[in-house]
Write a protein that holds these residues in place. Structure first.
Motif, short mmCIF file in Angstrom:
data_model
loop_
_atom_site.label_atom_id
_atom_site.label_comp_id
_atom_site.label_asym_id
_atom_site.label_seq_id
_atom_site.Cartn_x
_atom_site.Cartn_y
_atom_site.Cartn_z
N GLY A 132 2.40 -19.00 5.29
CA GLY A 132 2.79 -18.04 4.58
C GLY A 132 2.38 -16.35 5.40
N GLU A 133 3.17 -15.74 4.89
CA GLU A 133 2.90 -14.22 5.34
C GLU A 133 1.93 -13.57 4.40
OE1 GLU A 133 3.87 -12.41 7.84
OE2 GLU A 133 5.47 -13.67 8.60
N PRO A 134 0.74 -13.08 5.15
CA PRO A 134 -0.36 -12.40 4.15
C PRO A 134 0.16 -11.09 3.84
CG PRO A 134 -0.87 -12.15 6.68
CD PRO A 134 0.62 -12.98 6.59
N GLU A 135 -0.42 -10.67 2.71
CA GLU A 135 -0.22 -9.42 2.23
C GLU A 135 -1.25 -8.85 1.69
OE1 GLU A 135 2.68 -9.57 -0.64
OE2 GLU A 135 4.40 -10.22 0.21
N LEU A 136 -1.65 -7.29 1.79
CA LEU A 136 -2.69 -6.62 1.15
C LEU A 136 -2.49 -6.58 -0.15
CD1 LEU A 136 -2.24 -3.64 3.52
CD2 LEU A 136 -3.97 -5.42 3.74
#
Length: 453
Positions: A224-228
Motif C-alpha cells: 500500500g501507499e504510505p502516508e504521513l
C-alpha cells in the motif's frame, strides 16, 4: 498494488528494530501501540534508562552489530526504524555532514548498486581522512541494515516490510535521496519501496514543544501507499510577546506580567478541527505520579543565545509550547510569578528531568538513569510524535495521547537483571562486548573560529 482498510495494520505482527535507540522514545511509542521493539544503543547511561524502563535493549554499536552479529537478531523483525546521531547535520553543529552531502548521496547510490561493505568502509575512511566527521557515516546505517536483511540466512533473505526514519531538518535531502533510490533503483536484490518524506512540526501532533523533524516512511511495494501522519493540533504561531529576547530582569517582569493577564487560547469548537497546540502549562500543571505540578505562572529563559548573539536569549511563557528541548534543558532559567496582586517575581526551580521528559511527551515518572540525563532527554524522539509516525507507517489509528500521560511502571530488579543480561552480557554490569567507556562520549566539537573585528 494492495490497499489497506482504514485502521488495520498492514502487518499481522509488527516488530520494530530501533537503531540508535537512545533512552527509548520510539520504544515507548511502540509500547503504547502494543508493538514490540528491540533497541540498539551504544551509550551506557541511555541503556541504564532503558533497562529501568523495561525496554528490550542491546548495549552495542549499531555498525558492529551489522558487521558481526546481524544473524543473532530476531528473524521476525519486520520494521526498521531509527534516528542516526544528528550532530554533524545539525545547524547548531559544525556541519561536516552538510559539507559531505554529495559524498553521502554517492555512497547511497553505491550501496543500492550492490557495493561491498569493504568498498563502502574504505570510501568512508577516505572521507574521514579529508576532515569529515566519522558520525556522518551513521546516516547510511539504516540503508545498510535494509540491505543486510536481504542477505541474511536467518531471516530467509526477507527484506524489511516498513522503514521509519527521523532526523533534524537538515537531513531531509538525505532522506529524499533515500526515497529516490528505494523507489527507482531498489535494494540490490530488487526489493523496492513506496516512500514519503517531509519535515514535520512536533507540536502539530500534541507534543508541548516546537521541534521540527525530517521524516521518512517507506512501505515495501505491495503493502500500500504510505502516508504521513495527519496532524491533530494546530501549528504554533509566534506572537510579539513570544519574541522577547532580553536577558534583563525588567524584561522578564514585563513578559511575565503579560503572561499572567493573557487569556489561555480557546479550544476549537468545530468538529474535526485540529486542537490548539499544547503549552508548557498544559504539560506540567497537573499532578501526576510524583510530579507535583507547576501551579504558578512561569517564564523560561534559555541559557544560550540566538542569531549568533549570546545576549539574545529566547524567552517563552508557560502558555507557549517549550522551545526545542536539547541537552541544555536543565540550564534553562525559570521565573515564577509569586503573587498576581503584588507582581513579585523570583527565579524558581529549574526543570527537573521528569519535567524535561514531559515536555518531550515522555510519561511522568519515566525512570531516567545513569549520567547526562539532560542529554538523554534532549536526544530522544518525542514518544507521542514517534507513536504518530509508527501508526501512520503501519496503518494503525492515531495514538491516544492520554496513554503517555500516565505514570510509567518501572521494571523490577529481576526484570532489569534479565534485560541487562541480554543487553550487556551480565545481570549487573557491562562486559567486554559492550562499547568501551572512552567510546561512549561523543567527540567534542572544535572551537569555532572567532570573527575578526
Amino acid at each position: 498494488m494492495t490497499s489497506t482498510p482504514p485502521h488495520q495494520s498492514i502487518l499481522d505482527k509488527p516488530f520494530v528494530l530501533d537503531l540508535f535507540a537512545g533512552p527509548g522514545g520510539l520504544d515507548v511509542a511502540g509500547r503504547v501501540l502494543d508493538v514490540p521493539s528491540l533497541g540498539i544503543e551504544w551509550d551506557r547511561s541511555a541503556c541504564l534508562t532503558r533497562y529501568a524502563a523495561g525496554l528490550e535493549t542491546l548495549h552495542a554499536d549499531v555498525s558492529e552489530v551489522r558487521r558481526d552479529s546481524f544473524e543473532s537478531l530476531p528473524p521476525e523483525i519486520n520494521v526498521l526504524a531509527g534516528g542516526p546521531p544528528c550532530q554533524t547535520y545539525s545547524v547548531a553543529g559544525r556541519g561536516a555532514g552538510r559539507k559531505a552531502l554529495e559524498d553521502v548521496k554517492t555512497l547511497i547510490n553505491d550501496l543500492a548498486a550492490g557495493a561491498s561493505d569493504e568498498d563502502i568502509d574504505k570510501k568512508l575512511k577516505s572521507l574521514e581522512a579529508r576532515g569529515g566527521d566519522p558520525r556522518t557515516a551513521l546516516v547510511l546505517e539504516p540503508l545498510r541494515y535494509a540491505i543486510q536483511a536481504t542477505r541474511s540466512p536467518n531471516r530467509g533473505y526477507r527484506p524489511y516490510d516498513v522503514i521509519v526514519l527521523e532526523q533534524v531538518p537538515a537531513v531531509v535531502e538525505v532522506w529524499r535521496h533515500y526515497a529516490k533510490v528505494l523507489e527507482e533503483t531498489g535494494l540490490p536484490d530488487g526489493t523496492k519501496y513506496k516512500v514519503v518524506v517531509d519535515v514535520l512540526a512536533t507540536e502539530t501532533y500534541g507534543v508541548p514543544q516546537t521541534r521540527s523533524r525530517a521524516v521518512l516512511i517507506a512501505r515495501r511495494t505491495g503493502l500500500g501507499e504510505p502516508e504521513l501522519p495527519e496532524a491533530t493540533h494546530r501549528a504554533y504561531e509566534a506572537r510579539q510577546w513570544n519574541r522577547r529576547n532580553s536577558a534583563g530582569s525588567d524584561q522578564v517582569q514585563a513578559t511575565l506580567d503579560e503572561a499572567c493577564t493573557e487569556e489561555p487560547p480557546s479550544q476549537p469548537v468545530k468538529k474535526n478541527e485540529p486542537k490548539h497546540w499544547l503549552s508548557m502549562r498544559d504539560a506540567l500543571a497537573a499532578e501526576v505520579g510524583t510530579h507535583r505540578g507547576r501551579k504558578r505562572p512561569f517564564l523560561v529563559r534559555s541559557n544560550y543565545g540566538s542569531s549568533g548573539d549570546p545576549k539574545r536569549r529566547g524567552v517563552r511563557t508557560d502558555q507557549q509550547p517549550a522551545a526545542t528541548v536539547t541537552g541544555r534543558i536543565s540550564r534553562f532559567v525559570v521565573f515564577e510569578h509569586l503573587d498576581d496582586h503584588t507582581g513579585v517575581v523570583r527565579e524558581g526551580p529549574r526543570f527537573n528531568m521528569n519535567e524535561a521528559g514531559m515536555l518531550q511527551s515522555f510519561p511522568p515518572d519515566y525512570p531516567w538513569s545513569g549520567t547526562a540525563k539532560a542529554q538523554q532527554v534532549g536526544n530522544a524522539v518525542p514518544p507521542l510524535f514517534g507513536a504518530h509516525l509508527l501508526s501512520a507507517a503501519l496503518g494503525l489509528p492515531a495514538p491516544d495521547p492520554d496513554a503517555l500521560r500516565e505514570p510509567w511502571a518501572p521494571a523490577t530488579e529481576e526484570q532489569r537483571a534479565k534485560l541487562r543480561s541480554h543487553g550487556c552480557g551480565a545481570a549487573d554490569d557491562c562486559t567486554v562486548r559492550c562499547p568501551r567507556p572512552d567510546e561512549q562520549t561523543p567527540p567534542r566539537s572544535a572551537p569555532r573560529p572567532r570573527k575578526s573585528k
